[in-house]
Write an enzyme that holds these catalytic residues in place. Structure first.
Site, mmCIF file in Angstrom:
data_model
loop_
_atom_site.group_PDB
_atom_site.id
_atom_site.type_symbol
_atom_site.label_atom_id
_atom_site.label_comp_id
_atom_site.label_asym_id
_atom_site.label_seq_id
_atom_site.Cartn_x
_atom_site.Cartn_y
_atom_site.Cartn_z
ATOM 1 N N ASN A 101 63.045 22.820 21.060
ATOM 2 C CA ASN A 101 61.912 22.016 21.515
ATOM 3 C C ASN A 101 62.273 21.304 22.816
ATOM 4 O O ASN A 101 63.337 20.703 22.899
ATOM 5 C CB ASN A 101 61.537 20.985 20.462
ATOM 6 C CG ASN A 101 60.831 21.597 19.268
ATOM 7 O OD1 ASN A 101 59.929 22.396 19.430
ATOM 8 N ND2 ASN A 101 61.229 21.198 18.065
ATOM 9 N N LYS A 108 73.397 23.797 32.850
ATOM 10 C CA LYS A 108 74.583 23.849 31.990
ATOM 11 C C LYS A 108 74.175 24.512 30.684
ATOM 12 O O LYS A 108 73.222 24.070 30.027
ATOM 13 C CB LYS A 108 75.096 22.427 31.733
ATOM 14 C CG LYS A 108 76.512 22.356 31.192
ATOM 15 C CD LYS A 108 77.549 22.723 32.257
ATOM 16 C CE LYS A 108 78.965 22.414 31.793
ATOM 17 N NZ LYS A 108 79.218 20.960 31.765
ATOM 18 N N HIS A 109 74.863 25.570 30.314
ATOM 19 C CA HIS A 109 74.559 26.305 29.082
ATOM 20 C C HIS A 109 73.086 26.706 29.017
ATOM 21 O O HIS A 109 72.410 26.544 27.995
ATOM 22 C CB HIS A 109 74.948 25.484 27.858
ATOM 23 C CG HIS A 109 76.412 25.143 27.818
ATOM 24 N ND1 HIS A 109 77.400 26.096 27.921
ATOM 25 C CD2 HIS A 109 77.053 23.950 27.705
ATOM 26 C CE1 HIS A 109 78.578 25.513 27.868
ATOM 27 N NE2 HIS A 109 78.407 24.209 27.740
ATOM 28 N N HIS A 154 63.264 30.394 23.448
ATOM 29 C CA HIS A 154 64.278 30.402 22.384
ATOM 30 C C HIS A 154 65.544 31.128 22.821
ATOM 31 O O HIS A 154 65.535 31.826 23.806
ATOM 32 C CB HIS A 154 63.704 31.065 21.128
ATOM 33 C CG HIS A 154 62.616 30.250 20.491
ATOM 34 N ND1 HIS A 154 61.283 30.624 20.551
ATOM 35 C CD2 HIS A 154 62.651 29.079 19.831
ATOM 36 C CE1 HIS A 154 60.555 29.722 19.903
ATOM 37 N NE2 HIS A 154 61.358 28.776 19.470
#
Length: 533
Positions: free
Chosen positions: A427, A284-285, A533
């Protein structure tokens, strides 16, 4: 003759030189039926003659034979003058007349199959021989002179050109020629990008002075991440198994976010070799909300689903082996956007057919998580380029740093958690128990916050499933980067974790190791980080 009042240019002569002969005969017959004189080279001329078409050899036009194994055939003023001459410039017309240059109104060229040659793993010399020189030179000349010349570089445009000629009594409009010129320059740019990219790898230059990337339009998208953003999907020709190469069996077109999330899901599930059993990843996302192995694919899905049932709703599911009916039936119990797998059997397809909004993609294979490649990201004024994160850690790479060494069961779970953490936004904290995630903390500014969030999600799922305790009790934890302080590790211990895997390398490693020993934890260092990231 050029008609300045209408911008129409009748096509009287065409030069055709193609390596991809898809649709060539029908197209050339259409041109001949329009009264177009055909000029051609080598194998293309032979193909056209074999189909009974009248063709003039380019060597007759230039007065020079093709030579040097075909390396030199079209690089001649009789060709380039015919393509570049401005038909409304008296000096150009006089030069043409003085040197017997007849205009070429249509250039049809597709290039030597350099990309395909590289993809086949050909040796250096073979790749060099498949770098086209005359083709790009002619394409660029014709595209520059699009005021008068039409240039076609792709068989996909044959039908459009024929329709244009039929609509305008054998002529083309300036607007049409401009579109062809754009396609032509895009093709030569992509070709040069492929050559330069291959050359950089061939000579071992990781940071060439100039870097070019190119793609081929696969799909125009309704919008990007948000409705006010335009977007499109391009393929890079690498044929890496995934969303770019997949066959879509049902459902509406994929959106920008669907494509991004599906790629993330499939790259994650590929970390788990099907030879070692079924695996499922739910995304999800772009973050995993559940990853698991199981005795069957249906069990792997259920265990992944049970990590975070709330987030799984409307998610993306990736499987590492053929989707079967039993798994498909479970998946359809909730709303799912996309399912991607190497294959899907007839039972699974029949079950999914009842869910019209569910997209099913099959790829035929899994991507190799250890394969080399490049990844890039735009920043203001430029872009960043790096190697794909293909880092891999095996049990022999683990360094035990605590008094207690992990058990065999813990090692298996630690390696599983490590593979998942690689695909979680930093993180990243991942709790795993018995080859299934039981808590995932992603994208927090503080590592201890990720640890707490993952534990809280596990607590919420325990309550939803009616468990007496969250599954983090007796779990292991992976951290994508080192613990800068002991607080994150202690939070994991409070949640019930018994073993930790992390890169190590903090200035406070000794402090973190002491805290692990005092808590009775086993901890291993990998020496490798997986920031995402």
């Amino acid at each position: 003759m050029f008609h300045p009042e209408t911008n129409l240019v009748p096509v009287g002569r065409a030069l055709i030189s193609v390596s991809d002969k898809t649709g060539l005969i029908e197209f050339a017959r259409g041109l001949a039926a329009q009264g177009v004189e055909l000029i051609s080279t080598g194998g293309t001329a032979a193909t056209l003659r074999g189909a009974g078409l009248k063709v003039r050899d380019v060597s007759e036009v230039t007065g020079f034979p093709e030579m040097m194994d075909g390396r030199v055939k079209t690089l001649h003023p009789m060709v380039h003058g015919a393509l570049l001459a401005l038909r409304d410039d008296d000096e150009h017309l006089l030069a043409m007349a003085a040197h017997g240059i007849e205009p070429i109104d249509l250039l049809v060229v597709n290039l030597y199959p350099f990309e395909a040659t590289v993809a086949k793993g050909a040796d250096y010399a073979t790749c060099i021989e498949n770098i086209d020189i005359g083709g790009p030179a002619m394409i660029r000349a014709a595209a520059k002179n699009h005021k008068f010349v039409s240039v076609v570089t792709d068989p996909e445009d044959y039908a459009a050109l024929m329709a244009e000629l039929q609509a305008h009594d054998g002529a083309t409009t300036l607007a049409f020629r401009k579109k062809l010129a754009l396609t032509a320059y895009s093709r030569t740019a992509a070709y040069d990008a492929a050559v330069s990219g291959w050359m950089a790898g061939a000579v071992g230059e990781p940071t060439p002075r100039r870097r070019a990337f190119a793609g081929t339009l696969a799909q125009s998208l309704r919008y990007g991440e948000n409705p006010h953003q335009g977007a499109a999907f391009y393929t890079d020709g690498s044929r890496r198994p995934g969303v770019a190469t997949a066959e879509q069996h049902q459902g509406k077109e994929l959106s920008y976010n669907n494509i991004n999330d599906t790629d993330a899901a499939f790259e994650l599930v590929a970390e788990f070799d099907p030879a070692h059993g079924p695996a499922c990843a739910i995304i999800k996302h772009a973050n995993p909300c559940g990853v698991a192995r199981g005795a069957s694919l249906a069990e792997a899905y259920q265990r992944a689903f049970d990590c975070d049932r709330t987030s799984a709703f409307g998610g993306i599911i990736a499987l590492n082996m053929t989707l079967d009916g039993a798994t498909a039936a479970k998946i359809t119990e909730i709303f799912t956007e996309v399912v991607i797998a190497p294959e899907a059997d007839e039972d699974a397809r029949a079950i999914f057919a009842t869910k019209k909004n569910l997209r099913l993609l099959t790829t035929g294979a899994l991507p190799d998580p250890r394969a080399a490649g490049l990844a890039f990201r735009q920043v203001a004024g430029g872009f960043l380029v790096q190697d794909r994160d293909n880092g891999h850690i095996g049990r022999d790479d683990l360094k035990v740093v605590t008094k207690r060494a992990p058990s065999e069961a813990e090692i298996r779970d630690l390696l599983f958690a490590w593979n998942v953490a690689k695909h979680v936004k930093s993180n990243a904290i991942v709790y795993v128990k018995d080859q299934a995630t039981v808590g995932v903390g992603a994208g927090q500014m503080s590592r201890v916050d990720s640890t707490r969030i993952a534990a809280r999600k596990a607590q919420d799922m325990a309550e939803a499933l009616g468990l007496s305790a969250p599954l983090t009790r007796g779990s292991v934890v992976a951290s994508d980067a080192f613990f800068p302080f002991a607080d994150g590790l202690l939070t994991a211990a409070e949640a019930g974790a018994t073993a930790i895997i992390q890169p190590g390398g903090s200035m406070r490693d000794d402090e973190v190791i002491r805290a692990a020993d005092e808590a009775g934890l086993a901890m291993v260092f990998t020496g490798q980080r997986h920031f995402r990231h």
